[in-house]
Scaffold this motif. Structure first.
Motif, short mmCIF file in Angstrom:
data_model
loop_
_atom_site.label_atom_id
_atom_site.label_comp_id
_atom_site.label_asym_id
_atom_site.label_seq_id
_atom_site.Cartn_x
_atom_site.Cartn_y
_atom_site.Cartn_z
N VAL A 156 0.83 -1.19 0.13
CA VAL A 156 0.13 0.12 0.01
C VAL A 156 0.89 1.11 0.01
CG1 VAL A 156 -1.91 -1.12 1.12
CG2 VAL A 156 -0.14 -0.10 2.53
N ARG A 157 2.07 1.09 0.22
CA ARG A 157 3.01 2.34 0.33
C ARG A 157 4.46 1.79 -0.17
NH1 ARG A 157 5.69 2.80 5.45
NH2 ARG A 157 4.94 0.99 6.97
N ILE A 158 5.30 2.67 -0.73
CA ILE A 158 6.60 2.50 -0.67
C ILE A 158 7.56 2.38 0.58
CG2 ILE A 158 8.57 3.41 -1.62
CD1 ILE A 158 7.06 4.60 -3.93
N HIS A 159 8.22 1.53 0.88
CA HIS A 159 8.87 1.22 1.91
C HIS A 159 10.39 1.80 1.69
CE1 HIS A 159 5.73 -0.80 4.19
NE2 HIS A 159 5.29 -1.21 2.91
N ARG A 205 13.46 9.54 -2.63
CA ARG A 205 12.03 10.16 -2.95
C ARG A 205 12.32 11.89 -2.65
NH1 ARG A 205 7.62 7.50 0.41
NH2 ARG A 205 9.43 6.45 1.70
N TRP A 239 5.80 6.53 -8.59
CA TRP A 239 5.35 7.49 -7.67
C TRP A 239 5.70 8.77 -7.95
CZ3 TRP A 239 8.62 10.82 -5.12
CH2 TRP A 239 8.04 11.52 -4.12
N SER A 259 3.13 11.88 -8.31
CA SER A 259 3.22 12.99 -7.52
C SER A 259 3.19 14.42 -8.50
CB SER A 259 4.42 12.93 -6.57
OG SER A 259 4.32 11.70 -6.03
N ARG A 303 12.80 -1.82 7.42
CA ARG A 303 11.78 -1.41 6.13
C ARG A 303 11.41 -2.71 5.25
NH1 ARG A 303 10.42 3.75 7.58
NH2 ARG A 303 12.16 4.81 7.96
N ASP A 335 3.35 -5.71 5.60
CA ASP A 335 2.35 -4.95 4.77
C ASP A 335 1.51 -5.97 3.63
OD1 ASP A 335 0.67 -3.20 3.46
OD2 ASP A 335 2.45 -2.06 2.53
#
Length: 918
Positions: free
Chosen positions: A11-14, A20, A53, A57, A154, A161
């Motif tokens: 569900v998200r970038i770890h 980023r 991503w 963004s 991570r 996750d």
């Protein structure tokens, strides 16, 4: 297998926070100018995910995903025209994934276009390329952001996750160790497992990362190479398995290849180095560890054995016993168990005279375990492998080895050693309550057969209880024991004298218990013996205990000496697991001595080594020390960052000591910035009696800060309450600054006819104890007191001494307080530089403006400055008129802007002074 586990999309970038941030900087700059960036990383690290991503963004204009279309990329000029047309005057983000897969002309056009991107307008070019080979020359001039494997926390978060935390602990540890931080490989392995395998109800397939899984993630491009190139790749991959690092000697590879292909190699012309390999001097390595693993996994079994045999011949002829034995063991076919070869491997791994690293010894013990026939013997050798992996700073490798060592039939001593390693792993990176239980169990299992190791386990269990702030558990663990006997196994199988180490452990245990029981008269002698041992020792364990004992006794100079000697000894041995701990003791000793810059230097290095060694708990302690060091400087953001990161781990793993130090740092930063109410609120939770009081051995250190904050906050009775206990602490002498701090605190609470003498007593005791920072704090408070009693000449002397002391030790935020006080006397300690709106204010008005900008009420400002509320009202009206503002909100904005400008000028001046570049 019975099926596959459904692995949902993360569900998200770890992780990849730094990458980023670099991408965000590129995106934020596109409305004003163009830019370019190359994301490079080995297969599976998430280049595509980050590219997606970035595309999601970007909101300032269109996004163009460019593929290797021969027509669109025929020339650089054609490509630039395409980009201009797509942008149509607006900011444009161009994403090119897997640029290394484009053909050579297209890559060349892409590289030339990137160099002339400014002519295309506000265009951002974001590329990704695999780093399993050297960067293509056409793209070599682009600014590069490299992706690294995920850190263990991570990677663990990613696994939890995508599986909703369904993986059994042992399965989880095995998958994380096999993945080595590669997210795509972690997901691919997880997909292979059935639900029963994932939950630990059925054995895992072996190995979890088999050839098919590795090829799925890394690809199989080496299949198109010549036979000679494939042999070279396989030989390098095989040689790394018995190497101390990711690279190997090129001469070893060359000689092994000659033995492998004697007839074919004679007279053959040298072949270019395969693109998957890099050469640095006489060392060879793979660009990508994942590709190296894949090359080895897909090699034909017969060819792998032949390569290992050739490597064994070369190494054995050169006298390299341990790697030679390892390669020989991998070269033979036949039965899975070979007790005779297992015994030889284990014997050489245990031989301290054989030069080898902890990492290689761990590999040898693990291979010996695989070849061992009886289950109890396998358990012992897997345990030995885990011990060596821990010493090498590889707890992620130690955990699955400990899982393989589980055997109820193993002797108590073997099970005790396994629990000792497990507890030490948890002590460095896990809940310290769990570490305490494992270490206590280890002490009981080892008591009969290995008393020296039992003593090590017991004292480590006390360390765990200490870190948790569990005083009853700490005392119970330190219960009286018989004096150490001669003989016994040394802890973690290191070659040193067990009798001496056991004696050090015994004295430390006796003295520590007496100290915690309040029997101070009985603590000094045994702890003093431990400290004395540090003057002549050259082994890490006694030196680390010597540093700890010196800190308990308040002998910070002895603690610094023992910590520095321990650090040197640890580095000489190459123990990656002990280096963060040695730096922790050294940094804390420097902090206690008031040497904040030195403490910061050692804590920064300690943080790096702790993170490399997978020791998040030790890292949290280093972050707390960094927060305390930064709290005297003008770096509130640094304090807040270190405090938040220390508390994140401290709360998850029950680290009461690290949490107390971090919270003290936050409060001291508030106090330094002139926010006594906030500081008193924070510190009251740490030092006042109650269930939330801070760590039993640390909270007293924060009492002087609480008293200093509590007096202007009007909390005099609470300050007197904690000062009674602090007086007993000062009398013990464990803190060299405590006597002076006690006199200072009493002066703050004393009536005017007694305060003068108490301040003078405090300064005299500071002269005896040393330490610029604490003496300057006392001089600052005394100077404030004198100024309010209209004794300006004496006040100027004290405040000038305080300013000099703060500047000498780098306490910028406290130096600012001293300057403000001097200005209030009409003195001008430094030129003001560029005029600011705040320059229109008188010193008293400036002080009030800063308090109000921080959110203080008029009553709080009056209490802090020792004036009436009417005086604050009067000056605040003058401030509003001088600045042309009408509200407190506007005042906060003006003060904030002025402080930012002041910080920027100070940074520029520091860079000019030191020659540093922004």
């Amino acid at each position: 297998m019975t099926g596959e586990t459904t692995v949902r999309t993360a569900v998200r970038i770890h992780g990849h926070g730094a990458q980023r941030r670099a991408l965000r900087a590129l995106l934020d700059g596109l409305p004003a100018h163009g830019g370019r960036l190359l994301l490079a990383g080995e297969p599976g690290l998430g280049r595509t995910a980050l590219l997606q991503w970035a595309a999601r963004s970007f909101r300032a204009g269109p996004v163009l995903h460019l593929g290797p279309d021969p027509e669109a990329t025929a020339t650089a000029g054609h490509l630039l025209d395409t980009l201009r047309a797509a942008a149509d005057g607006a900011p444009l983000l161009v994403c090119v994934d897997d640029a290394h897969l484009w053909d050579a002309p297209a890559r060349s056009a892409l590289g030339r276009a990137a160099e002339h991107l400014d002519s295309a307008g506000r265009v951002g070019l974001l590329l990704s390329a695999a780093s399993d080979r050297a960067v293509d020359p056409a793209l070599a001039r682009l600014p590069v952001v490299r992706l690294d494997p995920l850190a263990p926390p991570r990677a663990a978060a990613l696994l939890d996750d995508v599986t909703d935390g369904a993986a059994a602990p042992a399965v989880r540890e095995r998958l994380l160790a096999e993945a080595e931080g590669n997210p795509a490989l972690l997901l691919a392995m997880t997909r292979r497992l059935s639900p029963a395998e994932l939950r630990g109800h059925r054995p895992l397939p072996g190995p979890p990362a088999d050839a098919a899984t590795l090829v799925e993630v890394a690809g199989g491009a080496e299949a198109a190479l010549s036979a000679r190139a494939r042999d070279m790749l396989l030989t390098v991959a095989a040689a790394v398995r018995a190497s101390d690092g990711p690279d190997v000697d090129a001469g070893l590879v060359r000689d092994a290849l000659r033995r492998l292909r004697p007839a074919r190699e004679s007279g053959a012309r040298p072949e270019p180095l395969p693109a998957q390999l890099a050469r640095a001097g006489d060392r060879l390595r793979f660009h990508s560890p994942l590709v190296r693993r894949t090359v080895y996994a897909i090699g034909a079994p017969d060819r792998r054995r032949a390569v290992h045999g050739a490597l064994a011949e070369v190494l054995e002829s050169g006298g390299d016993r341990l790697p030679g034995l390892l390669h020989r063991s991998w070269s033979l076919s036949g039965p899975a168990r070979d007790p005779a070869r297992a015994d030889r491997l284990a014997a050489v791994a245990a031989d301290g005279t054989v030069p080898s690293s902890y990492r290689l010894r761990a590999t040898a013990y693990a291979r010996a375990a695989e070849l061992t026939a009886d289950s109890a013997g396998r358990a012992e050798r897997y345990t030995a492998a885990a011990e060596q992996a821990l010493l090498a700073g590889r707890p992620e490798q130690a955990r699955p080895l400990l899982a393989a060592a589980r055997d109820r039939a193993a002797p108590a001593a073997v099970r005790g050693r396994a629990e000792l390693v497990r507890g030490l792993v948890e002590l460095g990176d896990g809940p310290v309550g769990d570490a305490h239980q494992s270490l206590s169990l280890a002490a009981s299992l080892l008591a009969e057969a290995a008393p020296a190791e039992a003593a090590t386990a017991a004292l480590a269990a006390a360390d765990a209880a200490w870190a948790a702030g569990d005083l009853p558990a700490c005392l119970a663990t330190l219960a009286p024991e018989p004096a150490p006997r001669t003989g016994g196994a040394a802890s973690l199988r290191r070659p040193h004298g067990p009798t001496t180490v056991a004696a050090v452990m015994h004295h430390h245990r006796v003295g520590m218990r007496a100290l915690l029981e309040g029997r101070l008269d009985r603590a000094g002698a045994p702890l003093g013996q431990v400290v004395e041992r540090g003057r002549t020792e050259d082994r890490p364990e006694p030196l680390l205990r010597s540093a700890a004992a010196a800190l308990l006794l308040g002998d910070v100079d002895a603690a610094r000496r023992a910590g520095a000697r321990a650090l040197a000894a640890v580095r000489q041995l190459g123990s990656q697991s002990l280096e963060p701990r040695a730096l922790e003791y050294l940094a804390y000793a420097e902090l206690r001595a008031g040497r904040h810059p030195q403490a910061r230097t050692h804590a920064e290095e300690g943080l790096r080594t702790a993170l490399r060694a997978g020791q998040r708990n030790t890292a949290a302690h280093h972050r707390a020390v960094l927060a305390l060091a930064a709290s005297i400087e003008e770096e509130p953001d640094a304090v807040a960052r270190h405090v938040a990161e220390a508390l994140e781990t401290a709360r998850r793993h029950g680290l009461a000591q690290a949490a107390t130090l971090a919270q003290w740092a936050a409060a001291r930063a508030d106090l330094g910035r002139g926010r006594p109410f906030d500081a008193a609120d924070r510190l009251g939770l740490l030092v006042l009696p109650g269930p939330g009081r801070g760590h039993f051995a640390v909270w007293r250190l924060a009492v002087p800060c609480f008293v200093e904050a509590a007096v202007p906050a009007g909390r005099h009775e609470e300050a007197r309450e904690v000062l009674t206990d602090f007086a007993g602490w000062a009398a013990f002498g464990a803190d060299p600054q405590a006597a002076a701090q006690l006199a200072r605190c009493r002066a703050l609470l004393a009536p005017p006819d007694r305060a003068d003498d108490l301040y003078r007593q405090a300064l005299a005791r500071h002269d005896e104890a040393g330490g610029d920072f604490e003496r300057a704090r006392t001089a600052l408070l005394y100077g404030k007191w004198l100024r309010r009693r209209r004794r300006p000449r004496e006040a100027r002397d004290r405040l000038g001494a305080a300013l000099a002391g703060f500047e000498r030790c780098g306490a910028g935020v406290w130096a600012a307080q001293a300057r403000d006080e001097l200005r209030a006397l009409g003195a001008a300690p430094h030129a003001t530089g560029t005029p600011t709106p705040l320059g229109r204010l008188t010193p008293q008005q400036l002080r009030i403006a800063r308090y109000v900008a921080e959110g203080a009420t008029n009553r709080e400002v009056a209490l802090a400055l020792g004036v009436s509320t009417r005086t604050v009202d009067y000056h605040l009206r003058k401030v509003f008129a001088a600045l042309g503002i009408r509200s407190r909100l506007e005042l906060a904005r003006v003060v904030g802007q002025a402080e930012q400008g002041r910080a920027a000028r100070r940074t520029a001046a520091h860079q000019e002074k030191t020659g540093a570049r922004p």
